[in-house]
Design an enzyme around this catalytic site. Sequence first.
Site, PDB file in Angstrom:
ATOM      1  N   TYR A   1       0.846  -1.205   0.000  1.00 48.12           N
ATOM      2  CA  TYR A   1       0.000   0.000   0.000  1.00 48.12           C
ATOM      3  C   TYR A   1       0.876   1.248   0.000  1.00 48.12           C
ATOM      4  O   TYR A   1       1.111   1.853   1.044  1.00 48.12           O
ATOM      5  CB  TYR A   1      -0.905   0.011   1.233  1.00 48.12           C
ATOM      6  CG  TYR A   1      -1.854  -1.157   1.316  1.00 48.12           C
ATOM      7  CD1 TYR A   1      -2.830  -1.351   0.338  1.00 48.12           C
ATOM      8  CD2 TYR A   1      -1.790  -2.069   2.374  1.00 48.12           C
ATOM      9  CE1 TYR A   1      -3.707  -2.427   0.405  1.00 48.12           C
ATOM     10  CE2 TYR A   1      -2.663  -3.141   2.443  1.00 48.12           C
ATOM     11  CZ  TYR A   1      -3.617  -3.313   1.453  1.00 48.12           C
ATOM     12  OH  TYR A   1      -4.479  -4.374   1.519  1.00 48.12           O
TER      13      TYR A   1
ATOM     14  N   TRP B   1      -3.875   6.286   2.407  1.00 51.92           N
ATOM     15  CA  TRP B   1      -5.244   5.776   2.524  1.00 51.92           C
ATOM     16  C   TRP B   1      -5.976   6.587   3.577  1.00 51.92           C
ATOM     17  O   TRP B   1      -5.380   6.979   4.596  1.00 51.92           O
ATOM     18  CB  TRP B   1      -5.230   4.302   2.956  1.00 51.92           C
ATOM     19  CG  TRP B   1      -5.414   3.342   1.825  1.00 51.92           C
ATOM     20  CD1 TRP B   1      -6.552   2.665   1.511  1.00 51.92           C
ATOM     21  CD2 TRP B   1      -4.435   2.938   0.847  1.00 51.92           C
ATOM     22  NE1 TRP B   1      -6.343   1.872   0.404  1.00 51.92           N
ATOM     23  CE2 TRP B   1      -5.075   2.026  -0.021  1.00 51.92           C
ATOM     24  CE3 TRP B   1      -3.105   3.266   0.616  1.00 51.92           C
ATOM     25  CZ2 TRP B   1      -4.413   1.424  -1.098  1.00 51.92           C
ATOM     26  CZ3 TRP B   1      -2.441   2.687  -0.450  1.00 51.92           C
ATOM     27  CH2 TRP B   1      -3.095   1.776  -1.291  1.00 51.92           C
ATOM     28  N   ASN B   2      -7.279   6.791   3.355  1.00 51.47           N
ATOM     29  CA  ASN B   2      -8.070   7.698   4.180  1.00 51.47           C
ATOM     30  C   ASN B   2      -8.096   7.307   5.667  1.00 51.47           C
ATOM     31  O   ASN B   2      -7.554   8.018   6.515  1.00 51.47           O
ATOM     32  CB  ASN B   2      -9.475   7.734   3.562  1.00 51.47           C
ATOM     33  CG  ASN B   2     -10.410   8.695   4.207  1.00 51.47           C
ATOM     34  OD1 ASN B   2     -10.346   8.918   5.400  1.00 51.47           O
ATOM     35  ND2 ASN B   2     -11.317   9.278   3.430  1.00 51.47           N
ATOM     36  N   TRP B   3      -8.726   6.185   5.981  1.00 49.37           N
ATOM     37  CA  TRP B   3      -8.871   5.916   7.421  1.00 49.37           C
ATOM     38  C   TRP B   3      -7.567   5.438   8.051  1.00 49.37           C
ATOM     39  O   TRP B   3      -7.325   5.679   9.229  1.00 49.37           O
ATOM     40  CB  TRP B   3     -10.092   5.066   7.743  1.00 49.37           C
ATOM     41  CG  TRP B   3     -10.172   3.609   7.354  1.00 49.37           C
ATOM     42  CD1 TRP B   3      -9.612   3.013   6.272  1.00 49.37           C
ATOM     43  CD2 TRP B   3     -10.905   2.584   8.055  1.00 49.37           C
ATOM     44  NE1 TRP B   3      -9.962   1.689   6.235  1.00 49.37           N
ATOM     45  CE2 TRP B   3     -10.749   1.394   7.313  1.00 49.37           C
ATOM     46  CE3 TRP B   3     -11.676   2.559   9.207  1.00 49.37           C
ATOM     47  CZ2 TRP B   3     -11.347   0.191   7.719  1.00 49.37           C
ATOM     48  CZ3 TRP B   3     -12.267   1.363   9.604  1.00 49.37           C
ATOM     49  CH2 TRP B   3     -12.099   0.192   8.873  1.00 49.37           C
ATOM     50  N   ASP B   4      -6.692   4.805   7.268  1.00 47.29           N
ATOM     51  CA  ASP B   4      -5.368   4.459   7.798  1.00 47.29           C
ATOM     52  C   ASP B   4      -4.644   5.717   8.272  1.00 47.29           C
ATOM     53  O   ASP B   4      -3.969   5.729   9.308  1.00 47.29           O
ATOM     54  CB  ASP B   4      -4.490   3.829   6.712  1.00 47.29           C
ATOM     55  CG  ASP B   4      -5.014   2.505   6.200  1.00 47.29           C
ATOM     56  OD1 ASP B   4      -6.081   2.499   5.565  1.00 47.29           O
ATOM     57  OD2 ASP B   4      -4.358   1.472   6.423  1.00 47.29           O
TER      58      ASP B   4
ATOM     59  N   TYR C   1       1.521  -0.752  -7.494  1.00 50.89           N
ATOM     60  CA  TYR C   1       0.163  -0.856  -6.962  1.00 50.89           C
ATOM     61  C   TYR C   1      -0.854  -0.859  -8.092  1.00 50.89           C
ATOM     62  O   TYR C   1      -0.744  -0.118  -9.056  1.00 50.89           O
ATOM     63  CB  TYR C   1      -0.148   0.321  -6.013  1.00 50.89           C
ATOM     64  CG  TYR C   1      -1.543   0.233  -5.457  1.00 50.89           C
ATOM     65  CD1 TYR C   1      -1.827  -0.593  -4.379  1.00 50.89           C
ATOM     66  CD2 TYR C   1      -2.592   0.939  -6.040  1.00 50.89           C
ATOM     67  CE1 TYR C   1      -3.122  -0.725  -3.896  1.00 50.89           C
ATOM     68  CE2 TYR C   1      -3.894   0.818  -5.566  1.00 50.89           C
ATOM     69  CZ  TYR C   1      -4.144  -0.015  -4.487  1.00 50.89           C
ATOM     70  OH  TYR C   1      -5.426  -0.142  -4.014  1.00 50.89           O
TER      71      TYR C   1
ATOM     72  N   GLN D   1     -13.925   6.347   2.247  1.00 52.71           N
ATOM     73  CA  GLN D   1     -13.658   5.283   3.235  1.00 52.71           C
ATOM     74  C   GLN D   1     -14.271   5.705   4.565  1.00 52.71           C
ATOM     75  O   GLN D   1     -14.695   6.862   4.705  1.00 52.71           O
ATOM     76  CB  GLN D   1     -12.141   5.066   3.365  1.00 52.71           C
ATOM     77  CG  GLN D   1     -11.689   3.733   2.793  1.00 52.71           C
ATOM     78  CD  GLN D   1     -10.255   3.377   3.141  1.00 52.71           C
ATOM     79  OE1 GLN D   1      -9.471   4.238   3.549  1.00 52.71           O
ATOM     80  NE2 GLN D   1      -9.902   2.124   2.974  1.00 52.71           N
TER      81      GLN D   1
ATOM     82  N   ASP E   1     -13.013  -4.955   2.720  1.00 49.86           N
ATOM     83  CA  ASP E   1     -13.047  -5.217   1.283  1.00 49.86           C
ATOM     84  C   ASP E   1     -13.787  -6.490   0.858  1.00 49.86           C
ATOM     85  O   ASP E   1     -14.627  -6.456  -0.022  1.00 49.86           O
ATOM     86  CB  ASP E   1     -11.621  -5.295   0.735  1.00 49.86           C
ATOM     87  CG  ASP E   1     -10.821  -4.030   0.997  1.00 49.86           C
ATOM     88  OD1 ASP E   1     -11.232  -3.213   1.852  1.00 49.86           O
ATOM     89  OD2 ASP E   1      -9.775  -3.849   0.356  1.00 49.86           O
TER      90      ASP E   1
ATOM     91  N   TRP F   1     -10.975 -10.043   5.399  1.00 50.65           N
ATOM     92  CA  TRP F   1     -12.111  -9.623   6.237  1.00 50.65           C
ATOM     93  C   TRP F   1     -13.128 -10.747   6.413  1.00 50.65           C
ATOM     94  O   TRP F   1     -14.295 -10.503   6.723  1.00 50.65           O
ATOM     95  CB  TRP F   1     -12.780  -8.380   5.633  1.00 50.65           C
ATOM     96  CG  TRP F   1     -11.905  -7.169   5.730  1.00 50.65           C
ATOM     97  CD1 TRP F   1     -11.026  -6.727   4.791  1.00 50.65           C
ATOM     98  CD2 TRP F   1     -11.787  -6.264   6.841  1.00 50.65           C
ATOM     99  NE1 TRP F   1     -10.371  -5.596   5.242  1.00 50.65           N
ATOM    100  CE2 TRP F   1     -10.815  -5.289   6.484  1.00 50.65           C
ATOM    101  CE3 TRP F   1     -12.400  -6.173   8.101  1.00 50.65           C
ATOM    102  CZ2 TRP F   1     -10.453  -4.231   7.330  1.00 50.65           C
ATOM    103  CZ3 TRP F   1     -12.039  -5.131   8.941  1.00 50.65           C
ATOM    104  CH2 TRP F   1     -11.076  -4.179   8.561  1.00 50.65           C
TER     105      TRP F   1
ATOM    106  N   GLU G   1      -0.657  -6.624   9.544  1.00 53.29           N
ATOM    107  CA  GLU G   1      -1.882  -5.987   9.043  1.00 53.29           C
ATOM    108  C   GLU G   1      -3.112  -6.566   9.753  1.00 53.29           C
ATOM    109  O   GLU G   1      -4.018  -5.845  10.128  1.00 53.29           O
ATOM    110  CB  GLU G   1      -1.979  -6.213   7.523  1.00 53.29           C
ATOM    111  CG  GLU G   1      -3.137  -5.488   6.870  1.00 53.29           C
ATOM    112  CD  GLU G   1      -3.193  -5.690   5.355  1.00 53.29           C
ATOM    113  OE1 GLU G   1      -2.379  -6.479   4.817  1.00 53.29           O
ATOM    114  OE2 GLU G   1      -4.048  -5.052   4.711  1.00 53.29           O
TER     115      GLU G   1
HETATM  116  C1  GLC Z   1      -7.169  -2.834   2.678  1.00 50.56           C
HETATM  117  C2  GLC Z   1      -8.167  -2.757   3.815  1.00 50.56           C
HETATM  118  C3  GLC Z   1      -8.575  -1.312   4.034  1.00 50.56           C
HETATM  119  C4  GLC Z   1      -7.344  -0.470   4.271  1.00 50.56           C
HETATM  120  C5  GLC Z   1      -6.304  -0.658   3.168  1.00 50.56           C
HETATM  121  C6  GLC Z   1      -4.968  -0.017   3.491  1.00 50.56           C
HETATM  122  O1  GLC Z   1      -7.738  -2.424   1.473  1.00 50.56           O
HETATM  123  O2  GLC Z   1      -9.268  -3.564   3.587  1.00 50.56           O
HETATM  124  O3  GLC Z   1      -9.466  -1.205   5.118  1.00 50.56           O
HETATM  125  O4  GLC Z   1      -7.669   0.868   4.388  1.00 50.56           O
HETATM  126  O5  GLC Z   1      -6.061  -2.020   2.969  1.00 50.56           O
HETATM  127  O6  GLC Z   1      -4.451  -0.491   4.694  1.00 50.56           O
END
Ligand code: GLC
Length: 421
Positions: A27, A31-34, A79, A106, A164, A345, A388
């Site tokens: 990744y 990323w938004n919520w990360d 990616y 997200q 996901d 998940w 992770e």
């Molecule tokens: C995966 C996870 C998602 C997270 C991303 C980056 O796509 O499902 O929740 O934000 O990885 O860690």
Amino acid sequence: MPLDDEARRILRLNDKGSYTVPTAGLYPYQWNWDSAFAALGFASFDVGRAWVELETLFSGQWANGMVPHILFHRDDPGYFPGPGIWGTEGVAGKGEGRVASSGISQPPVAASLAWRIYGCDPALGLPRLRALFPRLMAFHRWFVAARAESGAVATTHPWETGRDNSPDWDAPLAANDPVGVAPYTRRDTGHVNARMRPTKEDYDRYIWLVQFGRARGWDDAAIAVESPFRMADPTLTFILLRACRDLGAAADVLGEDRAEIDGWIAHLEAGAETLWNPETGAYDSRNLRTGALSGSVSNASFLCWWAGLTDPRPIPTLRRILGAAPFAVPSFDPEHPKFDTLRYWRGPVWAVMNTMIGLGMEEQGLGPQAARIKADTARLISENGFAEYFDPVNGTPAGGGTFTWTAAVWLAWASPSAGEG
Ligand code: GLC
């Protein structure tokens, strides 16, 4: 303590200066919520850096208020699907924003974590919170207008929920034949074991939905009407509900009017009730095309307390799940035939979900269960590293390593030295 040092080392390792990648390789973008969780982790040792993380995230906000799930600050060929596949350049909702991005959002945890970060150093945080406030308002306003027509928050793509490949999405995805998906090469399975990642059948459908949104110029109204995939989701609903409560608290401190926020809270509270599934005794996702509930007991089901709901109804189900999994909280019901200990998940434990579940349970008087979840998280990390995610039966670390949000919630919550309880 040495694990705190290691967690700080991971945050610095993944720090690109003004934003943090979830982990190198798998990744490589923001990323938004990360990123919001990364900010919370930084706040335990560098509050200024925590605000920079959130500010960079909101630098990618679209003119319509949406904050994308990925910001592609610098191109990385390792990616897929990258900026060329999303095709968001020049779309109406995006406006003049110059950061390349995906076309979906997200879970909007940013306001909740900004509010916590403000609490770490109010003097430093006040001007930063004030500057971010209108952007957070615009983000929530977009979510309510574009996604919450049923009261609960709907998603147009499994990736938007953060969960996901949850079994929640199996039926609506299977009902849609991914005809016309352009040939592509996955990159994720080059970084980690394919056994831990979504299947090809799922992946084709994810890409089909990306092409579908792109073909409509990422127009929310068109997608809402035409997409075969429209699922009301507990992750988005509960996280937005909590984020509205926290944004309301921020409004009070800033002397801002909170009437609009209170309206959102009432709307989302009513929507949350539409996700209650009496058959499973848990909050569930609902297919807005067919009206059907998924029949899933997932870790998102237990975010209801984080959302501030005072609801004893899920407690028996929570007890059952805690009894069935050596390590809590599994992302899917261990007693369901679709439970898979390693596949993303569909079973594994995610430390960030545990953090929200645990904090919410503590607030709602479920102290012993919250303590169990925190102890399990601490054990998983201390015995298996900052992975992770983890196998809920034997703790095997899975997915990417040196993971930002796992390190962040260790510092903010699971570590014995963390400020929280
Ligand atoms: C995966 C996870 C998602 C997270 C991303 C980056 O796509 O499902 O929740 O934000 O990885 O860690």
